[in-house]
Design an enzyme around this catalytic site. Structure first.
Site, PDB file in Angstrom:
ATOM      1  N   CYS A 108       0.925  -4.074  -6.443  1.00 23.87           N
ATOM      2  CA  CYS A 108       2.283  -4.625  -6.438  1.00 23.87           C
ATOM      3  C   CYS A 108       2.364  -5.994  -5.767  1.00 23.87           C
ATOM      4  O   CYS A 108       3.432  -6.605  -5.752  1.00 23.87           O
ATOM      5  CB  CYS A 108       3.240  -3.668  -5.710  1.00 23.87           C
ATOM      6  SG  CYS A 108       3.294  -2.002  -6.373  1.00 23.87           S
ATOM      7  N   ARG A 159       9.958  -8.395  -9.932  1.00 26.06           N
ATOM      8  CA  ARG A 159       9.418  -7.173 -10.521  1.00 26.06           C
ATOM      9  C   ARG A 159       9.504  -6.007  -9.543  1.00 26.06           C
ATOM     10  O   ARG A 159       9.936  -4.906  -9.901  1.00 26.06           O
ATOM     11  CB  ARG A 159       7.968  -7.420 -10.939  1.00 26.06           C
ATOM     12  CG  ARG A 159       7.163  -6.195 -11.293  1.00 26.06           C
ATOM     13  CD  ARG A 159       5.699  -6.555 -11.498  1.00 26.06           C
ATOM     14  NE  ARG A 159       4.873  -5.387 -11.720  1.00 26.06           N
ATOM     15  CZ  ARG A 159       4.364  -4.630 -10.764  1.00 26.06           C
ATOM     16  NH1 ARG A 159       4.605  -4.933  -9.497  1.00 26.06           N
ATOM     17  NH2 ARG A 159       3.612  -3.588 -11.057  1.00 26.06           N
TER      18      ARG A 159
END
Length: 310
Positions: A167, A208
């Protein structure tokens, strides 16, 4: 990303082999460089093959599963081309070596991984706070302060997410870092291209993470028909559907589009990166492409005389 001594060993062996090939080529041993790089591509392909069970069973990501499955034959073919005499693939091997040197320390050194994960989590939480959501951070399954601590009684799915190394955007940053560092060009343009790529990746990755972190607990994709389809045909847990759709389908698909867009921006500053990209296209298609001519950057071709500011 799953942590495993075998995976770490395969990755480090492949990257060390690529760097060894760079050294041999630099010292004039091109044939030995090709042979070492060829073997390293085989090891690199085995690394991605061992990732398939994780992507398929744990991450439940069709895109990553397909890419990991395709990686072995593509890496074997690349190694075959190198062994058969395609010296130009040594540039792509050099780029992959640098990518690995950027990414692997974060994957294998605990304090580096922790800093990246926790910093990414704090940044995403800060943006969510600006949007009116402040769940707080708690310890995730990885042992870091990376879990968005939503109250399960106040959300639709009762689930939340936590930040992992994937991530952080480091993988995408490593790709462009490797491409940019591997080519010969003036340092000023290389630094400009690197700063642009890293800045755009960081910003898009932040968006995101916030998107996924909110979509999962608040059930943005918990439509009855979609839940029925995902549970029946994809083996998903009903309360995990929003996360899977947001993460594995929406975000990952948009990430591919973003990588193409960032590549276009980087090429405008540093057209020399077209050289390793031509090699990627040859491996994928078996066809020679002249991207320098197609995009009007013939002056930046590797065999052009000198490197100068464009």
């Amino acid at each position: 990303m799953v942590n495993s001594p075998l995976l770490d060993a395969l990755a480090w062996v492949a990257i060390a082999g690529f760097f060894g090939a760079v050294v041999f080529q630099w010292r004039g041993g091109t044939d030995l460089a090709r042979q070492l790089a060829a073997g390293s591509w085989l090891v690199f392909g085995l690394f991605w093959l061992t990732m398939v069970p994780y992507y398929y069973l744990d991450a439940q990501s069709p895109i990553q599963t397909v890419l990991a499955l395709a990686a072995l034959p593509l890496c074997v073919y690349t190694g075959y081309l190198l062994y058969s005499g395609r010296e130009s693939l040594l540039l792509l091997s050099k780029a992959v070596a640098i990518m690995g040197l950027i990414y692997l320390p974060a994957e294998t050194i605990p304090f580096v991984r922790q800093w990246l994960i926790e910093t990414t989590a704090m940044q995403a939480h800060f943006v969510m706070d600006l949007l009116g959501h402040a769940p707080g951070l708690s310890e995730g399954a990885n042992g870091y302060q990376s879990r968005f601590d939503f109250d399960p009684d106040e959300t639709v799915t009762g689930r939340t997410t936590y930040i992992v190394l994937a991530c952080t955007g480091l993988g995408s940053m490593a790709i462009f870092g490797g491409l940019i560092a591997s080519v010969s060009a003036p340092l000023k343009r290389k630094l400009s291209a690197f700063a642009l790529a890293i800045g755009v990746i960081w910003f898009l990755n932040l968006l995101r993470n916030v998107f996924i972190a909110l979509a999962s607990p608040y059930g943005w994709f918990q439509f009855d028909w979609l839940v029925s389809f995902m549970t029946t045909y994809m083996g998903a847990q009903p309360d995990r559907v929003s996360f899977l759709v947001a993460h594995n389908y929406v975000a990952q698909s948009l990430s591919v589009v973003a990588l193409v867009g960032i590549t276009f921006l980087v090429v405008r500053i540093l057209p020399e990166v077209l050289a390793p990209l031509e090699e990627v296209l040859f491996v994928l298609s078996g066809t020679e492409y002249d991207l320098f001519e197609a995009l009007g950057h013939e002056e930046a071709r590797p065999d052009a005389t000198g490197d100068r500011e464009q």
